[in-house]
Design a protein around this motif. Structure first.
Motif, PDB file in Angstrom:
ATOM      1  N   THR A 191       0.836  -1.208   0.000  1.00 50.79           N
ATOM      2  CA  THR A 191       0.000   0.000   0.000  1.00 50.79           C
ATOM      3  C   THR A 191       0.867   1.252   0.000  1.00 50.79           C
ATOM      4  O   THR A 191       0.942   1.958  -1.002  1.00 50.79           O
ATOM      5  CB  THR A 191      -0.936   0.011   1.222  1.00 50.79           C
ATOM      6  OG1 THR A 191      -0.146  -0.110   2.417  1.00 50.79           O
ATOM      7  CG2 THR A 191      -1.952  -1.110   1.142  1.00 50.79           C
TER       8      THR A 191
ATOM      9  N   ARG B  17       3.178  12.382  15.488  1.00 46.62           N
ATOM     10  CA  ARG B  17       1.800  11.887  15.437  1.00 46.62           C
ATOM     11  C   ARG B  17       1.101  12.087  16.775  1.00 46.62           C
ATOM     12  O   ARG B  17       1.683  11.807  17.830  1.00 46.62           O
ATOM     13  CB  ARG B  17       1.828  10.395  15.106  1.00 46.62           C
ATOM     14  CG  ARG B  17       0.463   9.727  14.960  1.00 46.62           C
ATOM     15  CD  ARG B  17       0.691   8.273  14.573  1.00 46.62           C
ATOM     16  NE  ARG B  17      -0.492   7.473  14.468  1.00 46.62           N
ATOM     17  CZ  ARG B  17      -1.006   7.023  13.313  1.00 46.62           C
ATOM     18  NH1 ARG B  17      -0.443   7.363  12.173  1.00 46.62           N
ATOM     19  NH2 ARG B  17      -2.057   6.253  13.311  1.00 46.62           N
TER      20      ARG B  17
ATOM     21  N   ASN C  71      -3.855   8.569  18.364  1.00 44.47           N
ATOM     22  CA  ASN C  71      -4.153   7.926  17.077  1.00 44.47           C
ATOM     23  C   ASN C  71      -3.443   6.574  17.001  1.00 44.47           C
ATOM     24  O   ASN C  71      -2.222   6.517  16.836  1.00 44.47           O
ATOM     25  CB  ASN C  71      -3.704   8.846  15.929  1.00 44.47           C
ATOM     26  CG  ASN C  71      -4.268   8.400  14.593  1.00 44.47           C
ATOM     27  OD1 ASN C  71      -5.044   7.439  14.522  1.00 44.47           O
ATOM     28  ND2 ASN C  71      -3.860   9.079  13.538  1.00 44.47           N
TER      29      ASN C  71
ATOM     30  N   HIS D 240       1.374  -5.298  12.233  1.00 40.46           N
ATOM     31  CA  HIS D 240       1.603  -6.088  11.015  1.00 40.46           C
ATOM     32  C   HIS D 240       2.178  -7.444  11.371  1.00 40.46           C
ATOM     33  O   HIS D 240       3.173  -7.525  12.103  1.00 40.46           O
ATOM     34  CB  HIS D 240       2.573  -5.353  10.082  1.00 40.46           C
ATOM     35  CG  HIS D 240       2.023  -4.062   9.545  1.00 40.46           C
ATOM     36  ND1 HIS D 240       1.782  -2.973  10.352  1.00 40.46           N
ATOM     37  CD2 HIS D 240       1.678  -3.680   8.290  1.00 40.46           C
ATOM     38  CE1 HIS D 240       1.297  -1.989   9.608  1.00 40.46           C
ATOM     39  NE2 HIS D 240       1.223  -2.378   8.354  1.00 40.46           N
TER      40      HIS D 240
ATOM     41  N   SER E  86      -4.429   0.732   3.386  1.00 44.43           N
ATOM     42  CA  SER E  86      -5.347  -0.413   3.455  1.00 44.43           C
ATOM     43  C   SER E  86      -6.770  -0.018   3.866  1.00 44.43           C
ATOM     44  O   SER E  86      -6.977   0.996   4.524  1.00 44.43           O
ATOM     45  CB  SER E  86      -4.810  -1.433   4.467  1.00 44.43           C
ATOM     46  OG  SER E  86      -4.751  -0.848   5.763  1.00 44.43           O
TER      47      SER E  86
ATOM     48  N   ARG F 265     -12.087   3.120   7.060  1.00 43.01           N
ATOM     49  CA  ARG F 265     -11.278   3.792   6.028  1.00 43.01           C
ATOM     50  C   ARG F 265     -11.380   2.966   4.745  1.00 43.01           C
ATOM     51  O   ARG F 265     -10.999   1.799   4.734  1.00 43.01           O
ATOM     52  CB  ARG F 265      -9.817   3.885   6.481  1.00 43.01           C
ATOM     53  CG  ARG F 265      -8.919   4.569   5.453  1.00 43.01           C
ATOM     54  CD  ARG F 265      -7.505   4.782   5.969  1.00 43.01           C
ATOM     55  NE  ARG F 265      -6.755   3.547   6.043  1.00 43.01           N
ATOM     56  CZ  ARG F 265      -5.527   3.432   6.528  1.00 43.01           C
ATOM     57  NH1 ARG F 265      -4.910   4.501   7.018  1.00 43.01           N
ATOM     58  NH2 ARG F 265      -4.908   2.267   6.552  1.00 43.01           N
TER      59      ARG F 265
ATOM     60  N   SER G  79     -12.804   6.053  14.304  1.00 36.89           N
ATOM     61  CA  SER G  79     -11.388   5.804  14.137  1.00 36.89           C
ATOM     62  C   SER G  79     -10.668   7.104  14.460  1.00 36.89           C
ATOM     63  O   SER G  79     -10.897   8.108  13.795  1.00 36.89           O
ATOM     64  CB  SER G  79     -11.103   5.395  12.696  1.00 36.89           C
ATOM     65  OG  SER G  79      -9.757   5.024  12.563  1.00 36.89           O
TER      66      SER G  79
ATOM     67  N   GLY H  86      -7.970   8.317  13.811  1.00 35.19           N
ATOM     68  CA  GLY H  86      -7.251   8.926  12.691  1.00 35.19           C
ATOM     69  C   GLY H  86      -8.137   9.774  11.804  1.00 35.19           C
ATOM     70  O   GLY H  86      -7.665  10.617  11.060  1.00 35.19           O
TER      71      GLY H  86
HETATM   72  O1  TXA Z   1      -1.868   0.430   4.347  1.00 35.53           O
HETATM   73  C1  TXA Z   1      -1.766   0.720   5.548  1.00 35.53           C
HETATM   74  O2  TXA Z   1      -2.658   0.471   6.364  1.00 35.53           O
HETATM   75  C2  TXA Z   1      -0.457   1.393   5.997  1.00 35.53           C
HETATM   76  C3  TXA Z   1       0.682   0.404   5.838  1.00 35.53           C
HETATM   77  C4  TXA Z   1       1.992   0.932   6.380  1.00 35.53           C
HETATM   78  O3  TXA Z   1       0.343  -0.829   6.400  1.00 35.53           O
HETATM   79  N1  TXA Z   1      -0.568   1.863   7.353  1.00 35.53           N
HETATM   80  C5  TXA Z   1      -1.333   2.913   7.717  1.00 35.53           C
HETATM   81  O4  TXA Z   1      -1.281   3.237   9.055  1.00 35.53           O
HETATM   82  O5  TXA Z   1      -2.004   3.546   6.926  1.00 35.53           O
HETATM   83  P1  TXA Z   1      -1.812   4.604   9.664  1.00 35.53           P
HETATM   84  O6  TXA Z   1      -1.349   4.621  11.055  1.00 35.53           O
HETATM   85  O7  TXA Z   1      -1.386   5.717   8.804  1.00 35.53           O
HETATM   86  O8  TXA Z   1      -3.372   4.435   9.664  1.00 35.53           O
HETATM   87  C6  TXA Z   1      -4.010   3.571  10.595  1.00 35.53           C
HETATM   88  C7  TXA Z   1      -5.474   3.916  10.716  1.00 35.53           C
HETATM   89  C8  TXA Z   1      -5.658   5.236  11.440  1.00 35.53           C
HETATM   90  O9  TXA Z   1      -6.716   5.950  10.806  1.00 35.53           O
HETATM   91  C9  TXA Z   1      -6.054   4.798  12.854  1.00 35.53           C
HETATM   92  O10 TXA Z   1      -6.827   5.753  13.530  1.00 35.53           O
HETATM   93  C10 TXA Z   1      -6.838   3.525  12.567  1.00 35.53           C
HETATM   94  O11 TXA Z   1      -6.149   2.922  11.495  1.00 35.53           O
HETATM   95  N2  TXA Z   1      -6.817   2.611  13.730  1.00 35.53           N
HETATM   96  C11 TXA Z   1      -5.784   1.893  14.217  1.00 35.53           C
HETATM   97  N3  TXA Z   1      -6.134   1.183  15.293  1.00 35.53           N
HETATM   98  C12 TXA Z   1      -7.444   1.422  15.502  1.00 35.53           C
HETATM   99  C13 TXA Z   1      -8.400   0.994  16.483  1.00 35.53           C
HETATM  100  N4  TXA Z   1      -8.073   0.157  17.460  1.00 35.53           N
HETATM  101  N5  TXA Z   1      -9.669   1.471  16.381  1.00 35.53           N
HETATM  102  C14 TXA Z   1     -10.024   2.318  15.398  1.00 35.53           C
HETATM  103  N6  TXA Z   1      -9.162   2.777  14.440  1.00 35.53           N
HETATM  104  C15 TXA Z   1      -7.894   2.345  14.506  1.00 35.53           C
END
Ligand code: TXA
Ligand code: MG
Length: 325
Positions: free
Chosen positions: A32, A55, A59, A64, A178, A192, A220, A222
């Motif tokens: 991704t 960050r 968030n 992985h 993703s 997302r 979420s 984020g």
């Molecule tokens: O494609 C991807 O998912 C990439 C690659 C590196 O794997 N990673 C990625 O991570 O986009 P990040 O941190 O940029 O986005 C993760 C998203 C954020 O919007 C976060 O808020 C959400 O996933 N998230 C993570 N854990 C969560 C949880 N327990 N509950 C709700 N949302 C969560």
């Protein structure tokens, strides 16, 4: 600290695994976008990710893994529907959110009792995780708020001096992050959108919900932050683009147009794509290129909000300052 972009040789991957074992962070490619990885079971290491990216602490990150079965080590229970999606789409660009076990530190989940997990479909990422022998917490490897990195150089530009290694895996295949699906609510909900679409998921498990891009109720964490923003102002256009508009806006601005190859207008700087796959793969790189060329306005033509188009529009809406409908 000197940051090196290194080739994905066996020796280099071992070096990176060692760096991760020491509790440090490094960047690696996925299908991704590039990820900024740390040992997901080491709170101190995970904290370094937040500092390097700038960050917000609330968030949470994605964990992985390199083996589908490992999910059982980190979540209380995998519901049948989640398992069906895992069997169909892993390794791949799908992240599932489930109730976490105690072993998952609160630093990675930002204090939530759920954890986001995915198994990436990238050989280098899988090798790195296997060599490390622990799961990797990894957000996109950009500075917080900036477009996600799809080339090793993007990571270098954002994080130089803050990490030792960026493993170069060439351009990411997909180019946007993703699909994230939450299984802690009664009906599974896409938080997302991504390459794995609602339709693809519903074919396997039936009706699901999708959180709208512009929502006040934040599920979420984020979702509430500004994302993907280049320095240039982004204008997203849903109507037909008139030549007069192009001429007027080009008079006082250095403008880049990102257009479907079927759209015919005359302008100095145009980037064209034929398919949504091509747009997804290039959009963040084009945003970054525009910044380096001192472009002050990026005009992007909207795509239809179906299939991958939904994920693209989600990112474009978040990046844009103005939407013309
Ligand atoms: O494609 C991807 O998912 C990439 C690659 C590196 O794997 N990673 C990625 O991570 O986009 P990040 O941190 O940029 O986005 C993760 C998203 C954020 O919007 C976060 O808020 C959400 O996933 N998230 C993570 N854990 C969560 C949880 N327990 N509950 C709700 N949302 C969560
Ligand atoms: Mg991100």
């Amino acid at each position: 600290m000197i940051t090196k972009i290194i080739k994905p040789t066996k020796i280099n991957i071992e070096k990176c695994a060692l760096e991760l074992k020491k509790g440090n962070i490094i960047a690696f490619p996925t299908e991704t976008v590039y990820g900024l990885g740390a040992n997901a079971l080491n709170s101190k290491a995970v904290k370094k990710i937040f500092i390097a990216k700038g960050r917000p602490q609330d968030n949470p990150l994605i964990m992985h893994i390199a083996d589908k079965n490992d999910i059982n080590k980190y979540v209380l229970n995998v519901p049948k529907k989640a398992q069906l999606l895992i069997d169909k789409f892993w390794p791949g660009p799908l992240t599932v959110i489930l109730k976490k076990k105690k072993i998952v530190p609160k630093e990675i989940t930002a204090g939530l009792n759920s954890v986001a997990i995915r198994m990436p479909a990238n050989k280098i990422a899988l090798e790195l995780i296997s060599k490390s022998n622990f799961p990797l917490a990894a957000p996109s490897a950009n500075s917080s708020g900036k477009p996600s990195p799809t080339k090793a150089k993007h990571v270098y530009d954002d994080l130089k001096g803050k990490i030792k290694y960026v493993i170069d895996g060439n351009d990411c295949d997909i180019g946007i992050e993703s699909t994230v699906i939450d299984f802690t609510s009664r009906t599974p909900t896409i938080l997302r959108p991504g390459k794995i679409t609602k339709e693809m998921i519903e074919k396997i498990i039936g009706k699901i919900n999708v959180t709208k891009t512009k929502t006040k109720k934040v599920k979420s964490p984020g979702m509430k932050y500004t994302h993907y923003k280049p320095k240039a102002e982004v204008i997203l256009i849903k109507t037909r683009i008139a030549q007069k508009f192009v001429n007027d806006i080009s008079k006082k601005n250095n403008v880049l147009f990102i257009l479907n190859s079927k759209t015919s207008i005359k302008a100095k700087q145009i980037l064209k794509y034929k398919t949504n796959e091509q747009l997804a793969k290039n959009i963040f790189a084009w945003f970054r290129d525009a910044d380096s060329k001192k472009i002050n306005i990026i005009v992007v033509e909207a795509v239809k909000e179906i299939a991958l188009g939904k994920a693209i529009m989600n990112r474009l809406k978040k990046a844009s300052n103005v939407i013309i409908e």
